[in-house]
Design a protein around this motif. Structure first.
Motif, short mmCIF file in Angstrom:
data_model
loop_
_atom_site.label_atom_id
_atom_site.label_comp_id
_atom_site.label_asym_id
_atom_site.label_seq_id
_atom_site.Cartn_x
_atom_site.Cartn_y
_atom_site.Cartn_z
N ILE A 208 -64.56 69.38 -101.94
CA ILE A 208 -65.93 68.92 -101.77
C ILE A 208 -66.82 70.15 -101.87
N THR A 209 -67.83 70.07 -102.73
CA THR A 209 -68.72 71.21 -102.97
C THR A 209 -69.90 71.20 -102.01
N ALA A 210 -70.66 72.27 -102.06
CA ALA A 210 -71.83 72.43 -101.18
C ALA A 210 -72.92 71.40 -101.47
N GLU A 211 -72.80 70.65 -102.54
CA GLU A 211 -73.78 69.59 -102.83
C GLU A 211 -73.60 68.38 -101.92
N CYS A 212 -72.55 68.38 -101.10
CA CYS A 212 -72.27 67.29 -100.17
C CYS A 212 -73.49 67.06 -99.27
N ILE A 213 -73.85 65.79 -99.09
CA ILE A 213 -75.00 65.45 -98.24
C ILE A 213 -74.55 64.88 -96.88
N ASN A 214 -73.26 65.00 -96.59
CA ASN A 214 -72.71 64.52 -95.31
C ASN A 214 -73.05 63.05 -95.05
N CYS A 215 -72.86 62.24 -96.06
CA CYS A 215 -73.20 60.81 -95.93
C CYS A 215 -72.13 60.02 -95.19
N ASP A 216 -70.98 60.62 -94.96
CA ASP A 216 -69.90 60.01 -94.18
C ASP A 216 -69.13 58.90 -94.89
N VAL B 269 -64.84 68.67 -95.83
CA VAL B 269 -63.84 69.46 -96.55
C VAL B 269 -62.59 68.60 -96.75
N ILE B 270 -61.79 69.01 -97.73
CA ILE B 270 -60.54 68.31 -98.02
C ILE B 270 -59.39 69.28 -97.79
N ASP B 271 -58.41 68.86 -97.00
CA ASP B 271 -57.21 69.64 -96.76
C ASP B 271 -56.30 69.49 -97.98
N PRO B 272 -56.10 70.56 -98.75
CA PRO B 272 -55.28 70.45 -99.96
C PRO B 272 -53.82 70.12 -99.67
N GLN B 273 -53.37 70.37 -98.44
CA GLN B 273 -51.98 70.04 -98.08
C GLN B 273 -51.79 68.54 -97.87
N ARG B 274 -52.89 67.81 -97.69
CA ARG B 274 -52.81 66.37 -97.46
C ARG B 274 -53.36 65.55 -98.64
N CYS B 275 -54.12 66.20 -99.53
CA CYS B 275 -54.74 65.47 -100.65
C CYS B 275 -53.73 65.23 -101.76
N GLU C 34 -71.56 62.79 -106.39
CA GLU C 34 -70.55 63.31 -107.30
C GLU C 34 -70.24 64.79 -107.03
N CYS C 35 -69.89 65.09 -105.78
CA CYS C 35 -69.61 66.48 -105.39
C CYS C 35 -68.14 66.72 -105.09
N ILE C 36 -67.24 65.90 -105.68
CA ILE C 36 -65.81 66.03 -105.39
C ILE C 36 -65.03 66.25 -106.69
N PRO C 37 -64.97 67.51 -107.15
CA PRO C 37 -64.19 67.82 -108.35
C PRO C 37 -62.75 68.21 -107.99
N LEU C 38 -61.95 68.46 -109.02
CA LEU C 38 -60.62 69.00 -108.81
C LEU C 38 -60.73 70.41 -108.26
N ASP C 39 -59.82 70.79 -107.40
CA ASP C 39 -59.80 72.12 -106.80
C ASP C 39 -58.98 73.05 -107.70
N PRO C 40 -59.62 74.00 -108.39
CA PRO C 40 -58.89 74.87 -109.31
C PRO C 40 -57.90 75.81 -108.61
N PHE C 41 -58.00 75.94 -107.31
CA PHE C 41 -57.09 76.81 -106.56
C PHE C 41 -55.83 76.09 -106.09
N HIS C 42 -55.76 74.78 -106.32
CA HIS C 42 -54.60 73.99 -105.92
C HIS C 42 -54.17 73.10 -107.08
N LEU C 43 -53.61 73.73 -108.09
CA LEU C 43 -53.18 73.01 -109.28
C LEU C 43 -51.85 72.31 -109.00
N GLU C 44 -51.79 71.02 -109.26
CA GLU C 44 -50.58 70.23 -109.04
C GLU C 44 -50.45 69.19 -110.15
N SER C 45 -49.22 68.97 -110.57
CA SER C 45 -48.95 67.96 -111.59
C SER C 45 -48.89 66.58 -110.92
#
Length: 91
Positions: free
Chosen positions: A5-13, A32-38, A57-68
Motif C-alpha cells: 500500500i502506497t502513501a496515496e492511501c486515504i485510510n478509508c478502512d 500496510v500489508i505484511d508480505p509474509q501473509r499476502c 488505486e494505491c495497492i500495486p505489486l511490491d517489487p521487493f517481494h517477488l513471488e511466482s
C-alpha cells in the motif's frame, strides 16, 4: 509477489476486512500489508480483494517481494496449515 500500500492511501478502512489472510493492518501513517501473509488472494479468490475495493488505486505489486504463482500457492497452503494447527481439536 506480495502487494503493498502506497502513501496515496486515504485510510478509508475498506481493504483491511477484505483480506482473507489478515495481512493488512494500520501502520504508522496508513495501512500496510505484511508480505509474509499476502498471497494476492491466491487460494481464496481470483483477484486480490484489496485491489478490487480500493477507491484510490494505491495497492500495486511490491517489487521487493517477488513471488511466482506457485510460491503464492505454497504460502497460502502454509498459512492454512498454521491456521488449522491453532484450531481446538474436538474429541
Amino acid at each position: 509477489m506480495a502487494l503493498m500500500i502506497t502513501a496515496e492511501c486515504i485510510n478509508c478502512d475498506v481493504c483491511e476486512p477484505e483480506c482473507p489472510n489478515q495481512a493488512i493492518s494500520m501502520g504508522e501513517q496508513f495501512y500496510v500489508i505484511d508480505p509474509q501473509r499476502c498471497t494476492e488472494c491466491v487460494g481464496h479468490f481470483g483477484e486480490p480483494q484489496c485491489v478490487q475495493v480500493c477507491p484510490v488505486e494505491c495497492i500495486p505489486l511490491d517489487p521487493f517481494h517477488l513471488e511466482s504463482p506457485g510460491q503464492l500457492q505454497l504460502k497460502y497452503e502454509q498459512l492454512q496449515a498454521a491456521k488449522k494447527a491453532l484450531l481446538p481439536t474436538t474429541s
